[in-house]
Design an enzyme around this catalytic site. Structure first.
Site, PDB file in Angstrom:
ATOM      1  CG  ASP A 161      -2.067  -1.301   1.033  1.00  0.00           C
ATOM      2  OD1 ASP A 161      -2.285  -1.419   0.167  1.00  0.00           O
ATOM      3  OD2 ASP A 161      -2.445  -1.486   2.297  1.00  0.00           O
ATOM      4  CG  HIS A 236      -4.727   2.445   0.681  1.00  0.00           C
ATOM      5  ND1 HIS A 236      -6.040   2.398   1.388  1.00  0.00           N
ATOM      6  CD2 HIS A 236      -4.336   1.396   0.272  1.00  0.00           C
ATOM      7  CE1 HIS A 236      -6.383   0.994   1.065  1.00  0.00           C
ATOM      8  NE2 HIS A 236      -5.289   0.560   0.438  1.00  0.00           N
TER       9      HIS A 236
END
Length: 264
Positions: A161, A236
């Site tokens: 991420d 994200h």
């Protein structure tokens, strides 16, 4: 006659100068002594069959010598003219040869420059096709590959991420073709790219997409904006590297990016 006249056609001089001298001397003697005018004139008048001065050969010698001089001068002039023409022809031939050589040199130089430009263009294209960048500029990895937790159906994180606020520009990491663009279930709005080396990358949880299936993209091209769609706890970018287009073919995305020269 006392002056020693010569019969025409019998005299044969050793040189042009001696012939001319002898002829001139004969004419001068006739003129200065007056033999022809004072002594021989009565006889000539009485005898019409007597030979004239021209018939004695004196004048003929002078005329022949002058004609020979003219012929020699003319021959020399013709020789000079011929040499000049030959020299001009040679100069023109040499000039043509130099021009041809200069043309060949210029053409060879132009070809070399074209070849160099084409090689540079090919190298630039190769670099462009093999250049990789980070999916989000200036970001950092917030969740590592393989991290465990109940959020992932496989029991571990299949990608990494990147921290990103909602609406941040997401870029293709390398050149390739879009093979998936749309809703991807738990991945939310996602994009999958097949790259030139046969690998795939996936971009998930995006708020919006700016590419469609079949479209070619280049490294750094925007493919959408980050968000929190699908199975996400907040804005994200979920990024995966794969050996195939489908889920389950994932490889370490951080190692993948670094192997392509991306410093993350």
């Amino acid at each position: 006659m006392a002056s020693g006249s010569r019969v025409a056609g019998k005299h044969r001089g050793s040189s042009r100068l001696s012939r001319k001298t002898a002829g001139y001397a004969g004419v001068a003697a006739l003129a200065t002594t007056g033999v022809v005018a004072a002594v021989a004139a009565p006889a000539f008048a009485a005898d019409h069959s007597a030979p004239s001065i021209e018939e004695t050969g004196q004048t003929a010698i002078v005329v022949a010598d002058g004609l020979q001089d003219d012929l020699e001068v003319q021959a020399e002039s013709q020789q000079v003219a011929a040499e000049a023409v030959a020299a001009q022809a040679q100069a023109e031939a040499e000039a043509k040869q130099r021009a041809a050589e200069a043309k060949r040199t210029a053409e060879a130089k132009a070809k070399s420059e074209r070849d160099a430009a084409e090689r540079a263009a090919r190298e630039e294209e190769r670099k462009r096709l093999n250049t990789f960048v980070a999916p989000i500029e200036g970001s950092y990895v917030s969740t590592q590959y393989g991290a465990g937790g109940g959020m992932w159906s496989s029991g571990s994180h299949t990608g990494i991420d990147f921290h990103a606020d909602e609406g941040t520009s997401v870029h293709a990491v390398g050149a390739g073709v879009i093979v998936e663009a749309g809703w991807g279930g738990a991945y939310g709005n996602n994009v999958v790219i097949k790259h030139n080396d046969g690998t795939y990358t996936q971009y998930g949880h995006m708020n919006s997409l700016s590419v469609s299936v079949g479209e070619k993209v280049t490294a750094g091209q925007q493919i959408g904006l980050s968000g929190s769609t699908g199975n996400s706890s907040g804005p994200h970018l979920h990024f995966e590297a794969r050996t195939g287009a489908q889920y389950g073919s994932d490889i370490n995305p951080l190692a993948y990016l670094r192997s392509h020269g991306v410093g993350v």
